[in-house]
Design an enzyme around this catalytic site. Structure first.
Site, PDB file in Angstrom:
ATOM      1  N   ARG A 189       0.832  -1.217   0.000  1.00  0.00           N
ATOM      2  CA  ARG A 189       0.000   0.000   0.000  1.00  0.00           C
ATOM      3  C   ARG A 189       0.867   1.267   0.000  1.00  0.00           C
ATOM      4  O   ARG A 189       0.371   2.349  -0.272  1.00  0.00           O
ATOM      5  CB  ARG A 189      -0.920   0.016   1.222  1.00  0.00           C
ATOM      6  CG  ARG A 189      -2.081  -0.942   1.061  1.00  0.00           C
ATOM      7  CD  ARG A 189      -3.086  -0.811   2.188  1.00  0.00           C
ATOM      8  NE  ARG A 189      -4.195  -1.712   1.973  1.00  0.00           N
ATOM      9  CZ  ARG A 189      -4.971  -2.185   2.940  1.00  0.00           C
ATOM     10  NH1 ARG A 189      -4.763  -1.844   4.184  1.00  0.00           N
ATOM     11  NH2 ARG A 189      -5.957  -3.006   2.656  1.00  0.00           N
ATOM     12  N   GLU A 200      -1.513  -9.033  -4.884  1.00  0.00           N
ATOM     13  CA  GLU A 200      -2.829  -9.675  -4.957  1.00  0.00           C
ATOM     14  C   GLU A 200      -2.700 -11.154  -5.321  1.00  0.00           C
ATOM     15  O   GLU A 200      -3.445 -11.985  -4.810  1.00  0.00           O
ATOM     16  CB  GLU A 200      -3.743  -8.945  -5.948  1.00  0.00           C
ATOM     17  CG  GLU A 200      -4.158  -7.555  -5.490  1.00  0.00           C
ATOM     18  CD  GLU A 200      -4.918  -7.543  -4.158  1.00  0.00           C
ATOM     19  OE1 GLU A 200      -5.449  -8.586  -3.759  1.00  0.00           O
ATOM     20  OE2 GLU A 200      -4.949  -6.486  -3.514  1.00  0.00           O
ATOM     21  N   LEU A 203       5.253 -20.379  -1.155  1.00  0.00           N
ATOM     22  CA  LEU A 203       3.912 -19.849  -1.442  1.00  0.00           C
ATOM     23  C   LEU A 203       2.996 -20.888  -2.085  1.00  0.00           C
ATOM     24  O   LEU A 203       1.777 -20.736  -2.076  1.00  0.00           O
ATOM     25  CB  LEU A 203       4.018 -18.639  -2.380  1.00  0.00           C
ATOM     26  CG  LEU A 203       4.430 -17.327  -1.713  1.00  0.00           C
ATOM     27  CD1 LEU A 203       4.956 -16.339  -2.734  1.00  0.00           C
ATOM     28  CD2 LEU A 203       3.268 -16.715  -0.960  1.00  0.00           C
ATOM     29  N   TYR A 240     -10.915 -10.747 -10.314  1.00  0.00           N
ATOM     30  CA  TYR A 240     -10.493 -10.154  -9.036  1.00  0.00           C
ATOM     31  C   TYR A 240      -9.207  -9.335  -9.201  1.00  0.00           C
ATOM     32  O   TYR A 240      -9.142  -8.159  -8.821  1.00  0.00           O
ATOM     33  CB  TYR A 240     -10.282 -11.257  -7.972  1.00  0.00           C
ATOM     34  CG  TYR A 240      -9.627 -10.718  -6.745  1.00  0.00           C
ATOM     35  CD1 TYR A 240     -10.344  -9.937  -5.846  1.00  0.00           C
ATOM     36  CD2 TYR A 240      -8.270 -10.916  -6.501  1.00  0.00           C
ATOM     37  CE1 TYR A 240      -9.736  -9.379  -4.736  1.00  0.00           C
ATOM     38  CE2 TYR A 240      -7.649 -10.364  -5.399  1.00  0.00           C
ATOM     39  CZ  TYR A 240      -8.388  -9.605  -4.518  1.00  0.00           C
ATOM     40  OH  TYR A 240      -7.777  -9.045  -3.429  1.00  0.00           O
ATOM     41  N   ASP A 269     -13.300 -11.053  -4.060  1.00  0.00           N
ATOM     42  CA  ASP A 269     -12.670 -12.309  -3.637  1.00  0.00           C
ATOM     43  C   ASP A 269     -13.563 -12.941  -2.556  1.00  0.00           C
ATOM     44  O   ASP A 269     -14.676 -12.472  -2.308  1.00  0.00           O
ATOM     45  CB  ASP A 269     -11.240 -12.050  -3.133  1.00  0.00           C
ATOM     46  CG  ASP A 269     -11.231 -11.229  -1.846  1.00  0.00           C
ATOM     47  OD1 ASP A 269     -12.298 -10.725  -1.444  1.00  0.00           O
ATOM     48  OD2 ASP A 269     -10.156 -11.101  -1.243  1.00  0.00           O
ATOM     49  N   CYS A 283     -18.529  -3.203  13.645  1.00  0.00           N
ATOM     50  CA  CYS A 283     -18.628  -3.118  12.186  1.00  0.00           C
ATOM     51  C   CYS A 283     -19.258  -1.784  11.753  1.00  0.00           C
ATOM     52  O   CYS A 283     -20.321  -1.407  12.244  1.00  0.00           O
ATOM     53  CB  CYS A 283     -19.480  -4.280  11.682  1.00  0.00           C
ATOM     54  SG  CYS A 283     -19.729  -4.200   9.908  1.00  0.00           S
ATOM     55  N   CYS A 291     -26.899  -4.213   7.848  1.00  0.00           N
ATOM     56  CA  CYS A 291     -26.635  -5.637   7.588  1.00  0.00           C
ATOM     57  C   CYS A 291     -27.858  -6.493   7.930  1.00  0.00           C
ATOM     58  O   CYS A 291     -28.266  -6.588   9.088  1.00  0.00           O
ATOM     59  CB  CYS A 291     -25.427  -6.077   8.413  1.00  0.00           C
ATOM     60  SG  CYS A 291     -25.025  -7.801   8.170  1.00  0.00           S
TER      61      CYS A 291
END
Ligand code: SF4
Length: 350
Positions: free
Chosen positions: A23, A35, A78, A118, A136, A201, A207
């Site tokens: 970032r 990603e 990985l 994605y 995702d 949240c 929600c």
């Protein structure tokens, strides 16, 4: 309803986002690599892999030109090696077709090897500010809970439907932050396995699942098919300071990687010794190296290992096996994590 979550989510993201290496400098190349790595590994673990990879291959051109063995070595740990092979194919295409810059175009990104909706959405929105969704598993979980959507999230049609819904509400001025805020909410607040932290949240008031107490029921997934079990006998064959490895075929599971010699099924000691003798080697000592299990997406390997010391030979190649120096192997021959349980027999003296 989804329009209502945009502002609270962005505000929450501004105040709570984690500081992550990719970032700090979200170039298209950095977003792409991070990603792809994050598709298979936790954020904390990705940090060191990401640093190693971007230091060794700082630009698309370096990835395109990297020797395969070095590339696989950089990806070691990985798993899912096809992903990095596809990244290299895409990097070559980017060099040839786009002068070394990932295209600032969602549809063109989608056509590159290994880039699905994605990743194309993440690169488009985060690096280029193009309003495209990046959906995702985290995002699917968040949205199906907010909307109480009962469809199976493993279906492609379901993913497309949610992408479409998000495309409609995506803020044109901050598409990358919006996508990241959803991913971040799914990773840190709206987490799976009954641990959702609804009390903190930022979109709790919108929600539906929270309102009706059904959070645990979402997302819906059709039961997975059982994995195929493969039994294997794994051999660590030691010749002085060397041990035997075998190159896997260029197609299929773990394609092109080196592996410890292994045979289908559980062989008994006599069968193992006769296999070794069949290679014109003279076994001096055989010992149990324990059992191990490795889980791939569709297959499980159940392994029984044996350590075999053979009489010294100068031969470097026996049958389809090659002997490599223990030290040399560390830097040069990527051995998949599936054989991790037997690594100590390679790296230590026995
Ligand atoms: S209220 Fe709970 S279930 Fe709903 S989005 Fe927030 S964390 Fe997820």
């Amino acid at each position: 309803m989804l329009e209502q979550i945009v502002e609270p989510l962005l505000q929450w993201f501004d105040e709570n986002k984690r500081i992550l290496p990719w970032r700090q400098d979200p170039t298209p190349y950095h977003v792409w690599i991070s990603e792809i790595m994050l598709q298979q590994t936790r954020v904390e673990a990705v940090k060191s892999y990401y640093a190693r990879f971007t230091q060794a291959l700082p630009e698309v051109a370096d990835l395109a030109a990297c020797k395969e063995e070095r590339l696989l070595k950089l990806w070691e740990g990985l798993g899912y090696y096809n992903r990095v092979k596809n990244m290299q194919k895409a990097a070559i295409e980017v060099m040839e077709e786009y002068g070394g810059n990932l295209p600032a175009d969602y549809e063109k990104l989608l056509k590159l090897p290994g880039i699905g909706s994605y990743t194309a959405g993440a690169v488009s929105s985060i690096a280029y500010g193009i309003p495209q969704p990046a959906v995702d598993g985290n995002v699917l979980r968040v949205i199906t809970r907010i909307t109480e959507d009962p469809e199976d999230i493993l279906k492609q049609s379901m993913k497309r439907k949610i992408e479409e819904k998000l495309r409609e509400v995506m803020p044109k001025d901050r598409p990358g932050d919006f996508n990241q805020s959803l991913m971040e909410l799914g990773a840190t607040v709206c987490v799976p396995n009954g641990m959702a932290k609804c009390e903190v949240c930022p979109v709790a008031q919108f929600c539906k699942a929270r309102a009706s107490g059904t959070v645990l029921e979402y997302p819906k997934k059709a039961p997975k098919k059982q994995r195929k079990i493969e039994e294997k006998t794994v051999l660590v064959i030691q010749n002085g300071q060397e041990f035997a490895i075998h190159k896997r075929p260029s197609k299929g599971l773990l394609a092109g990687l080196y592996e410890l010699p292994n045979q289908e099924g559980y062989l008994n000691r006599e069968e193992i010794l006769s296999y070794v003798e069949g290679l014109s080697l003279i076994p001096l000592h055989i010992a149990d190296a324990g059992e191990a299990k490795h889980i791939f997406s569709h297959v499980e390997w159940h392994m029984k290992g044996y350590f075999i010391k053979v009489a010294s030979t100068e031969e470097k190649k026996v049958g389809d096996l090659i002997f490599v120096d223990k030290k040399e192997s560390k830097g040069k021959y990527p051995i998949p994590a599936a054989f991790g349980a037997y690594r100590k027999y390679i790296e230590e003296d026995f």
